[in-house]
Design an enzyme around this catalytic site. Structure first.
Site, PDB file in Angstrom:
ATOM      1  N   SER A   1      35.429 -28.005  41.684  1.00  0.00           N
ATOM      2  CA  SER A   1      35.551 -26.714  41.010  1.00  0.00           C
ATOM      3  C   SER A   1      36.587 -25.827  41.704  1.00  0.00           C
ATOM      4  O   SER A   1      36.879 -26.000  42.896  1.00  0.00           O
ATOM      5  CB  SER A   1      34.172 -26.031  41.059  1.00  0.00           C
ATOM      6  OG  SER A   1      34.225 -24.735  40.515  1.00  0.00           O
TER       7      SER A   1
ATOM      8  N   ASP B   1      31.429 -33.338  46.985  1.00  0.00           N
ATOM      9  CA  ASP B   1      30.797 -32.181  46.333  1.00  0.00           C
ATOM     10  C   ASP B   1      29.359 -32.544  45.983  1.00  0.00           C
ATOM     11  O   ASP B   1      28.992 -33.722  45.946  1.00  0.00           O
ATOM     12  CB  ASP B   1      31.573 -31.809  45.060  1.00  0.00           C
ATOM     13  CG  ASP B   1      31.426 -30.335  44.685  1.00  0.00           C
ATOM     14  OD1 ASP B   1      32.432 -29.595  44.761  1.00  0.00           O
ATOM     15  OD2 ASP B   1      30.305 -29.920  44.321  1.00  0.00           O
TER      16      ASP B   1
ATOM     17  N   TYR C   1      27.985 -13.815  54.056  1.00  0.00           N
ATOM     18  CA  TYR C   1      29.244 -14.460  53.678  1.00  0.00           C
ATOM     19  C   TYR C   1      30.342 -14.145  54.707  1.00  0.00           C
ATOM     20  O   TYR C   1      31.060 -15.034  55.171  1.00  0.00           O
ATOM     21  CB  TYR C   1      29.638 -13.977  52.281  1.00  0.00           C
ATOM     22  CG  TYR C   1      30.839 -14.655  51.689  1.00  0.00           C
ATOM     23  CD1 TYR C   1      30.809 -16.004  51.349  1.00  0.00           C
ATOM     24  CD2 TYR C   1      32.015 -13.952  51.448  1.00  0.00           C
ATOM     25  CE1 TYR C   1      31.916 -16.628  50.784  1.00  0.00           C
ATOM     26  CE2 TYR C   1      33.125 -14.562  50.887  1.00  0.00           C
ATOM     27  CZ  TYR C   1      33.072 -15.901  50.554  1.00  0.00           C
ATOM     28  OH  TYR C   1      34.168 -16.518  50.003  1.00  0.00           O
TER      29      TYR C   1
ATOM     30  N   LYS D   1      32.424 -16.717  57.157  1.00  0.00           N
ATOM     31  CA  LYS D   1      33.881 -16.843  57.059  1.00  0.00           C
ATOM     32  C   LYS D   1      34.568 -16.362  58.340  1.00  0.00           C
ATOM     33  O   LYS D   1      35.614 -16.884  58.738  1.00  0.00           O
ATOM     34  CB  LYS D   1      34.393 -16.090  55.830  1.00  0.00           C
ATOM     35  CG  LYS D   1      33.882 -16.654  54.502  1.00  0.00           C
ATOM     36  CD  LYS D   1      34.287 -18.114  54.298  1.00  0.00           C
ATOM     37  CE  LYS D   1      33.995 -18.601  52.900  1.00  0.00           C
ATOM     38  NZ  LYS D   1      34.454 -19.989  52.683  1.00  0.00           N
TER      39      LYS D   1
ATOM     40  N   PHE E   1      40.429 -14.796  43.658  1.00  0.00           N
ATOM     41  CA  PHE E   1      41.037 -15.836  42.828  1.00  0.00           C
ATOM     42  C   PHE E   1      40.201 -16.100  41.583  1.00  0.00           C
ATOM     43  O   PHE E   1      38.970 -16.013  41.619  1.00  0.00           O
ATOM     44  CB  PHE E   1      41.219 -17.133  43.641  1.00  0.00           C
ATOM     45  CG  PHE E   1      42.473 -17.111  44.466  1.00  0.00           C
ATOM     46  CD1 PHE E   1      42.589 -16.244  45.543  1.00  0.00           C
ATOM     47  CD2 PHE E   1      43.551 -17.917  44.151  1.00  0.00           C
ATOM     48  CE1 PHE E   1      43.753 -16.178  46.290  1.00  0.00           C
ATOM     49  CE2 PHE E   1      44.728 -17.868  44.891  1.00  0.00           C
ATOM     50  CZ  PHE E   1      44.832 -16.993  45.964  1.00  0.00           C
TER      51      PHE E   1
ATOM     52  N   THR F   1      38.466 -18.246  39.706  1.00  0.00           N
ATOM     53  CA  THR F   1      37.769 -19.532  39.682  1.00  0.00           C
ATOM     54  C   THR F   1      36.551 -19.376  38.763  1.00  0.00           C
ATOM     55  O   THR F   1      36.259 -18.267  38.320  1.00  0.00           O
ATOM     56  CB  THR F   1      37.339 -19.936  41.104  1.00  0.00           C
ATOM     57  OG1 THR F   1      36.430 -18.953  41.593  1.00  0.00           O
ATOM     58  CG2 THR F   1      38.526 -20.047  42.047  1.00  0.00           C
TER      59      THR F   1
HETATM   60  N1  LIG Z   1      37.348 -17.559  44.356  1.00  0.00           N
HETATM   61  C1  LIG Z   1      37.639 -16.629  45.233  1.00  0.00           C
HETATM   62  O1  LIG Z   1      38.039 -15.513  44.861  1.00  0.00           O
HETATM   63  C2  LIG Z   1      37.514 -16.907  46.706  1.00  0.00           C
HETATM   64  C3  LIG Z   1      37.967 -15.915  47.593  1.00  0.00           C
HETATM   65  C4  LIG Z   1      37.872 -16.157  48.950  1.00  0.00           C
HETATM   66  C5  LIG Z   1      37.336 -17.334  49.427  1.00  0.00           C
HETATM   67  N2  LIG Z   1      36.877 -18.261  48.546  1.00  0.00           N
HETATM   68  C6  LIG Z   1      36.310 -19.491  49.119  1.00  0.00           C
HETATM   69  O2  LIG Z   1      36.987 -20.596  48.570  1.00  0.00           O
HETATM   70  C7  LIG Z   1      36.115 -21.716  48.493  1.00  0.00           C
HETATM   71  C8  LIG Z   1      36.108 -22.230  47.078  1.00  0.00           C
HETATM   72  O3  LIG Z   1      35.689 -21.182  46.217  1.00  0.00           O
HETATM   73  P1  LIG Z   1      35.665 -21.326  44.631  1.00  0.00           P
HETATM   74  O4  LIG Z   1      35.836 -19.947  44.079  1.00  0.00           O
HETATM   75  O5  LIG Z   1      36.596 -22.411  44.233  1.00  0.00           O
HETATM   76  O6  LIG Z   1      34.142 -21.709  44.428  1.00  0.00           O
HETATM   77  P2  LIG Z   1      33.416 -22.705  43.387  1.00  0.00           P
HETATM   78  O7  LIG Z   1      32.007 -22.245  43.337  1.00  0.00           O
HETATM   79  O8  LIG Z   1      34.227 -22.787  42.123  1.00  0.00           O
HETATM   80  O9  LIG Z   1      33.504 -24.123  44.135  1.00  0.00           O
HETATM   81  C9  LIG Z   1      32.776 -24.396  45.278  1.00  0.00           C
HETATM   82  C10 LIG Z   1      32.342 -25.852  45.236  1.00  0.00           C
HETATM   83  O10 LIG Z   1      31.631 -26.145  46.465  1.00  0.00           O
HETATM   84  C11 LIG Z   1      30.570 -27.019  46.139  1.00  0.00           C
HETATM   85  N3  LIG Z   1      29.552 -26.938  47.189  1.00  0.00           N
HETATM   86  C12 LIG Z   1      28.719 -25.901  47.470  1.00  0.00           C
HETATM   87  N4  LIG Z   1      27.892 -26.219  48.493  1.00  0.00           N
HETATM   88  C13 LIG Z   1      28.209 -27.488  48.880  1.00  0.00           C
HETATM   89  C14 LIG Z   1      27.713 -28.372  49.883  1.00  0.00           C
HETATM   90  N5  LIG Z   1      26.714 -28.018  50.695  1.00  0.00           N
HETATM   91  N6  LIG Z   1      28.286 -29.602  49.997  1.00  0.00           N
HETATM   92  C15 LIG Z   1      29.294 -29.980  49.170  1.00  0.00           C
HETATM   93  N7  LIG Z   1      29.789 -29.194  48.199  1.00  0.00           N
HETATM   94  C16 LIG Z   1      29.253 -27.958  48.051  1.00  0.00           C
HETATM   95  C17 LIG Z   1      30.071 -26.530  44.790  1.00  0.00           C
HETATM   96  O11 LIG Z   1      29.323 -27.526  44.125  1.00  0.00           O
HETATM   97  C18 LIG Z   1      31.387 -26.193  44.074  1.00  0.00           C
HETATM   98  O12 LIG Z   1      31.894 -27.288  43.340  1.00  0.00           O
HETATM   99  C19 LIG Z   1      34.745 -21.216  48.975  1.00  0.00           C
HETATM  100  O13 LIG Z   1      34.589 -21.546  50.339  1.00  0.00           O
HETATM  101  C20 LIG Z   1      34.840 -19.714  48.803  1.00  0.00           C
HETATM  102  O14 LIG Z   1      34.002 -19.032  49.692  1.00  0.00           O
HETATM  103  C21 LIG Z   1      36.951 -18.079  47.201  1.00  0.00           C
END
Ligand SMILES: NC(=O)c1ccc[n+]([C@@H]2O[C@H](COP(=O)([O-])OP(=O)(O)OC[C@H]3O[C@@H](n4cnc5c(N)ncnc54)[C@H](O)[C@@H]3O)[C@@H](O)[C@H]2O)c1
Length: 253
Positions: A15, A36, A159, A163, A192, A194
């Site tokens: 994802s 995942d 969170y 981080k 982002f 997502t």
């Molecule tokens: N989207 C944003 O704006 C944003 C901003 C800053 C940081 N992030 C970080 O970027 C990363 C990805 O975020 P995203 O928005 O793509 O999130 P998302 O929820 O779309 O994807 C995260 C994925 O991690 C998997 N996951 C969760 N726990 C897990 C585990 N224990 N083992 C294996 N897989 C696991 C989920 O199944 C999911 O597919 C995350 O670490 C998030 O904290 C995202």
């Protein structure tokens, strides 16, 4: 490092940012494995890009070890690791009716985001340390922190703690792994677009995008993947954290 032909792992690759990264790596010729928990989405992405899905819980010792065995058997020892798996609860330290933050949620967030990231890094690196060098290096690790490591908002204590830990361990791990010629970098994304945010109403997404000084919009997952590509290709990038955020500094809420 040249990406073409290398074995690569993307955690959270089913994802969002991880999926975009997995697509980028496959397009550059890497053999991609997705770690995942989401089997349905993970298998769909793996088949789209011609890689493999491995059901792995990054926070579990045995699960990660078994996942690495599968990758090595299918694609050879992994050279590129991108850690995107993560969870993002929003709970205040003291909530409504003065209820304290549930400790189990705080612990789970740190367990997945911080300990899970370290778990995959250490096991991936232990295997890679025995591999041949390619052009003076063995491999590259890219972690995902967040701007919440620096300016966490109301409700982001767990969170931000998780981080902040990823930010803090980046340099010492890079120093540890220098002798093995493995580089370690961390990206701290802003906001982002997502699946988590795609579900929000358009006016909420517009309001979030408007908080970004320039470009005044939400980041695209492909832009995150583009930075991963630059990090993998540039041998001088090591031991640091890059904010990828259009100059946003998050307000308290
Ligand atoms: N989207 C944003 O704006 C944003 C901003 C800053 C940081 N992030 C970080 O970027 C990363 C990805 O975020 P995203 O928005 O793509 O999130 P998302 O929820 O779309 O994807 C995260 C994925 O991690 C998997 N996951 C969760 N726990 C897990 C585990 N224990 N083992 C294996 N897989 C696991 C989920 O199944 C999911 O597919 C995350 O670490 C998030 O904290 C995202």
């Amino acid at each position: 490092m040249d990406i073409n032909g290398l074995s690569a792992i993307v955690t959270g690759g089913a994802s969002g940012l991880g999926k975009a990264t997995a697509m980028m790596l496959a397009a550059q010729g890497a053999k991609v494995a997705i770690f995942d928990l989401n089997e349905e989405a993970g298998k769909a992405v793996a088949s789209e890009l011609g890689g493999i899905y491995v059901g792995v819980n990054v926070a579990d010792d045995a699960s990660v070890a078994a996942g690495l065995d599968m990758v090595e058997a299918a694609h050879g020892v992994a050279r590129i690791l991108v850690n995107c798996a993560g969870v993002a609860p929003a709970i205040k330290t003291v909530g409504k009716e003065n209820v304290p933050h549930p400790l189990d949620t705080f612990a789970k967030t740190v367990t997945v985001n911080l300990i899970g990231t370290f778990n995959v890094i250490s096991k991936f690196s232990a295997r890679l340390a025995a591999a041949e060098e390619i052009d003076g290096e063995r491999g590259v690790i890219v972690n995902t922190a967040s701007v919440a490591a620096y300016d966490g908002q109301i409700g982001q204590a767990a969170y931000s703690a998780s981080k902040g830990g990823v930010v803090g361990m980046t340099l010492p791990i890079a120093r540890d792994l220098a002798q093995h010629k493995i580089r370690v970098m961390t990206i701290a994304p802003g906001i982002f677009l997502t699946p988590m945010l795609e579900a929000f109403p358009q006016n909420v997404k517009d309001a979030l995008g408007a908080q970004v000084p320039h470009p005044s919009r939400l980041g695209k997952p492909a832009e995150y993947a583009q930075l991963v590509e630059s990090i993998v290709r540039n041998p001088m990038l090591n031991g640091d954290v890059i904010r990828l955020d259009g100059a946003i500094r998050m307000a308290p809420r």
